[in-house]
Design a protein around this motif. Structure first.
Motif, PDB file in Angstrom:
ATOM      1  N   ALA A 127       0.830  -1.210   0.000  1.00  0.00           N
ATOM      2  CA  ALA A 127       0.000   0.000   0.000  1.00  0.00           C
ATOM      3  C   ALA A 127       0.858   1.251   0.000  1.00  0.00           C
ATOM      4  O   ALA A 127       0.586   2.219  -0.718  1.00  0.00           O
ATOM      5  CB  ALA A 127      -0.921  -0.006   1.216  1.00  0.00           C
ATOM      6  N   GLU A 128       1.913   1.258   0.805  1.00  0.00           N
ATOM      7  CA  GLU A 128       2.756   2.442   0.916  1.00  0.00           C
ATOM      8  C   GLU A 128       3.572   2.704  -0.344  1.00  0.00           C
ATOM      9  O   GLU A 128       3.880   3.854  -0.677  1.00  0.00           O
ATOM     10  CB  GLU A 128       3.704   2.290   2.110  1.00  0.00           C
ATOM     11  N   ASP A 129       3.904   1.643  -1.069  1.00  0.00           N
ATOM     12  CA  ASP A 129       4.797   1.789  -2.214  1.00  0.00           C
ATOM     13  C   ASP A 129       4.082   1.882  -3.555  1.00  0.00           C
ATOM     14  O   ASP A 129       4.749   1.944  -4.586  1.00  0.00           O
ATOM     15  CB  ASP A 129       5.802   0.640  -2.248  1.00  0.00           C
ATOM     16  N   GLY A 130       2.755   1.833  -3.535  1.00  0.00           N
ATOM     17  CA  GLY A 130       2.045   2.149  -4.765  1.00  0.00           C
ATOM     18  C   GLY A 130       1.236   1.060  -5.420  1.00  0.00           C
ATOM     19  O   GLY A 130       0.484   1.333  -6.349  1.00  0.00           O
ATOM     20  N   LEU A 131       1.359  -0.182  -5.001  1.00  0.00           N
ATOM     21  CA  LEU A 131       0.533  -1.232  -5.588  1.00  0.00           C
ATOM     22  C   LEU A 131      -0.917  -0.990  -5.200  1.00  0.00           C
ATOM     23  O   LEU A 131      -1.196  -0.572  -4.075  1.00  0.00           O
ATOM     24  CB  LEU A 131       0.978  -2.600  -5.094  1.00  0.00           C
ATOM     25  N   GLN A 132      -1.835  -1.216  -6.120  1.00  0.00           N
ATOM     26  CA  GLN A 132      -3.229  -0.891  -5.878  1.00  0.00           C
ATOM     27  C   GLN A 132      -4.129  -2.112  -6.059  1.00  0.00           C
ATOM     28  O   GLN A 132      -3.814  -3.032  -6.816  1.00  0.00           O
ATOM     29  CB  GLN A 132      -3.703   0.225  -6.820  1.00  0.00           C
ATOM     30  N   LEU A 133      -5.246  -2.077  -5.353  1.00  0.00           N
ATOM     31  CA  LEU A 133      -6.261  -3.113  -5.509  1.00  0.00           C
ATOM     32  C   LEU A 133      -6.729  -3.133  -6.953  1.00  0.00           C
ATOM     33  O   LEU A 133      -7.024  -2.100  -7.545  1.00  0.00           O
ATOM     34  CB  LEU A 133      -7.442  -2.812  -4.579  1.00  0.00           C
ATOM     35  N   GLY A 134      -6.772  -4.326  -7.539  1.00  0.00           N
ATOM     36  CA  GLY A 134      -7.210  -4.446  -8.926  1.00  0.00           C
ATOM     37  C   GLY A 134      -6.075  -4.475  -9.927  1.00  0.00           C
ATOM     38  O   GLY A 134      -6.299  -4.761 -11.108  1.00  0.00           O
ATOM     39  N   ASP A 135      -4.838  -4.174  -9.489  1.00  0.00           N
ATOM     40  CA  ASP A 135      -3.699  -4.272 -10.403  1.00  0.00           C
ATOM     41  C   ASP A 135      -3.567  -5.701 -10.906  1.00  0.00           C
ATOM     42  O   ASP A 135      -3.727  -6.665 -10.149  1.00  0.00           O
ATOM     43  CB  ASP A 135      -2.404  -3.865  -9.699  1.00  0.00           C
ATOM     44  N   GLN A 136      -3.269  -5.857 -12.190  1.00  0.00           N
ATOM     45  CA  GLN A 136      -3.126  -7.171 -12.800  1.00  0.00           C
ATOM     46  C   GLN A 136      -1.651  -7.429 -13.092  1.00  0.00           C
ATOM     47  O   GLN A 136      -0.971  -6.595 -13.676  1.00  0.00           O
ATOM     48  CB  GLN A 136      -3.957  -7.260 -14.083  1.00  0.00           C
ATOM     49  N   ILE A 137      -1.165  -8.592 -12.667  1.00  0.00           N
ATOM     50  CA  ILE A 137       0.247  -8.919 -12.789  1.00  0.00           C
ATOM     51  C   ILE A 137       0.539  -9.542 -14.153  1.00  0.00           C
ATOM     52  O   ILE A 137      -0.029 -10.566 -14.513  1.00  0.00           O
ATOM     53  CB  ILE A 137       0.689  -9.890 -11.676  1.00  0.00           C
ATOM     54  N   VAL A 138       1.421  -8.893 -14.904  1.00  0.00           N
ATOM     55  CA  VAL A 138       1.857  -9.407 -16.198  1.00  0.00           C
ATOM     56  C   VAL A 138       3.165 -10.179 -16.049  1.00  0.00           C
ATOM     57  O   VAL A 138       3.358 -11.239 -16.637  1.00  0.00           O
ATOM     58  CB  VAL A 138       2.035  -8.253 -17.204  1.00  0.00           C
ATOM     59  N   LYS A 139       4.068  -9.650 -15.207  1.00  0.00           N
ATOM     60  CA  LYS A 139       5.340 -10.324 -14.943  1.00  0.00           C
ATOM     61  C   LYS A 139       5.780  -9.961 -13.533  1.00  0.00           C
ATOM     62  O   LYS A 139       5.733  -8.798 -13.134  1.00  0.00           O
ATOM     63  CB  LYS A 139       6.401  -9.906 -15.963  1.00  0.00           C
ATOM     64  N   PHE A 140       6.200 -10.954 -12.776  1.00  0.00           N
ATOM     65  CA  PHE A 140       6.644 -10.761 -11.394  1.00  0.00           C
ATOM     66  C   PHE A 140       8.048 -11.327 -11.277  1.00  0.00           C
ATOM     67  O   PHE A 140       8.235 -12.533 -11.140  1.00  0.00           O
ATOM     68  CB  PHE A 140       5.687 -11.473 -10.434  1.00  0.00           C
ATOM     69  N   GLY A 141       9.048 -10.451 -11.399  1.00  0.00           N
ATOM     70  CA  GLY A 141      10.422 -10.946 -11.463  1.00  0.00           C
ATOM     71  C   GLY A 141      10.598 -11.799 -12.702  1.00  0.00           C
ATOM     72  O   GLY A 141      10.408 -11.328 -13.826  1.00  0.00           O
ATOM     73  N   ASN A 142      10.920 -13.068 -12.511  1.00  0.00           N
ATOM     74  CA  ASN A 142      11.061 -13.995 -13.640  1.00  0.00           C
ATOM     75  C   ASN A 142       9.812 -14.824 -13.886  1.00  0.00           C
ATOM     76  O   ASN A 142       9.819 -15.708 -14.745  1.00  0.00           O
ATOM     77  CB  ASN A 142      12.248 -14.941 -13.393  1.00  0.00           C
ATOM     78  N   VAL A 143       8.759 -14.541 -13.127  1.00  0.00           N
ATOM     79  CA  VAL A 143       7.537 -15.337 -13.237  1.00  0.00           C
ATOM     80  C   VAL A 143       6.587 -14.722 -14.261  1.00  0.00           C
ATOM     81  O   VAL A 143       6.222 -13.547 -14.172  1.00  0.00           O
ATOM     82  CB  VAL A 143       6.819 -15.444 -11.877  1.00  0.00           C
ATOM     83  N   LYS A 144       6.209 -15.537 -15.230  1.00  0.00           N
ATOM     84  CA  LYS A 144       5.172 -15.164 -16.189  1.00  0.00           C
ATOM     85  C   LYS A 144       4.069 -16.207 -16.092  1.00  0.00           C
ATOM     86  O   LYS A 144       4.090 -17.066 -15.227  1.00  0.00           O
ATOM     87  CB  LYS A 144       5.743 -15.115 -17.613  1.00  0.00           C
ATOM     88  N   ALA A 145       3.099 -16.123 -16.983  1.00  0.00           N
ATOM     89  CA  ALA A 145       2.002 -17.088 -16.972  1.00  0.00           C
ATOM     90  C   ALA A 145       2.543 -18.501 -17.154  1.00  0.00           C
ATOM     91  O   ALA A 145       3.548 -18.726 -17.814  1.00  0.00           O
ATOM     92  CB  ALA A 145       1.003 -16.748 -18.075  1.00  0.00           C
ATOM     93  N   GLY A 146       1.872 -19.454 -16.526  1.00  0.00           N
ATOM     94  CA  GLY A 146       2.299 -20.846 -16.626  1.00  0.00           C
ATOM     95  C   GLY A 146       1.698 -21.677 -15.512  1.00  0.00           C
ATOM     96  O   GLY A 146       0.670 -21.314 -14.938  1.00  0.00           O
ATOM     97  N   ASP A 147       2.344 -22.779 -15.195  1.00  0.00           N
ATOM     98  CA  ASP A 147       1.850 -23.688 -14.166  1.00  0.00           C
ATOM     99  C   ASP A 147       2.432 -23.328 -12.799  1.00  0.00           C
ATOM    100  O   ASP A 147       3.447 -22.639 -12.695  1.00  0.00           O
ATOM    101  CB  ASP A 147       2.219 -25.128 -14.522  1.00  0.00           C
TER     102      ASP A 147
END
Length: 224
Positions: free
Chosen positions: A153-173
């Motif tokens: 919350a303090e650093d800017g992430l907001q409710l409803g944000d959709q994650i496209v890439k998280f570090g090295n993690v993309k869509a998959g299993d």
């Protein structure tokens, strides 16, 4: 109960919007395939005759459908934004569910002012390469919980944000396990994250770390 109902309604609206975005991107991919007419290319040749290499009625129908989806997407996004504002103002937070990942994020928005809605992003006069690039940037998870005073919350992430890439993690299993492992492996270190907010792609830098609440990120991801 009202807050829970509003949150449930908002999640359903987000799911509906995601389905719209998927349909829009599918139409864009068809229109922008090699040799295709694109989003706004001419349907006649250099001599003014209908192009023989494309199915003009189908192209017109696809473009019309895309315009309809654009309007519907704008309306549903506005409704989602209103609901999120109400949820934020009421400070409706709850314990993250087992189906997600608790996270704590140090998010600094690298793309300032990128608040354009999806229809402005996809319904632009652009090359096929740009349109196809957007198709490859589909989100796989959504932030549906953020604790008050958390790093997220303090650093800017907001409710409803959709994650496209998280570090090295993309869509998959095994996404939940991979998200948790990625956060733990980068504890105390900046983690590049790409999100989609109101249809616009944003680059964030998140630092998983301990705080007074639960988890390293203080938020909850729901796999889409």
């Amino acid at each position: 109960m009202v807050g829970a109902n509003l949150k449930s309604e908002t999640i359903k609206l987000m799911d509906k919007r995601s389905a719209m975005e998927a349909e829009m991107n599918a139409i864009i991919e068809q229109l922008c395939q090699p040799g295709g007419p694109g989003l706004s290319g001419n349907l006649v040749d250099s001599e003014g005759f209908p192009r023989a290499d494309i199915d003009i009625p189908v192209v017109r129908a696809q473009r019309h459908r895309l315009a309809e989806l654009k309007n519907d997407h704008q309306e549903i996004t506005e409704k989602i934004n209103v609901n999120i504002q109400v949820l934020h103002s009421a400070k409706l937070t709850s314990t993250p569910k087992d189906s997600g990942v608790e996270t704590n994020q140090n998010a600094s928005v690298a793309t300032a002012g990128a608040s354009a809605s999806l229809q402005n992003l996809v319904l632009r006069d652009s090359s096929s390469a740009n349109d196809v690039d957007m198709i490859s940037s589909m989100p796989f998870a959504m932030v549906d919980e953020i604790a008050d005073a958390s790093p997220a919350a303090e650093d800017g992430l907001q409710l409803g944000d959709q994650i496209v890439k998280f570090g090295n993690v993309k869509a998959g299993d095994s996404l939940l396990q991979r998200l948790a492992s990625e956060a733990q492996a980068n504890q105390g270190h900046p983690l590049p994250v790409i999100i989609m907010r109101q249809g616009a792609l944003l680059n964030l830098s998140l630092t998983p770390r301990t705080w007074q609440g639960r988890g390293l990120l203080g938020c909850h991801f729901r796999i889409m």
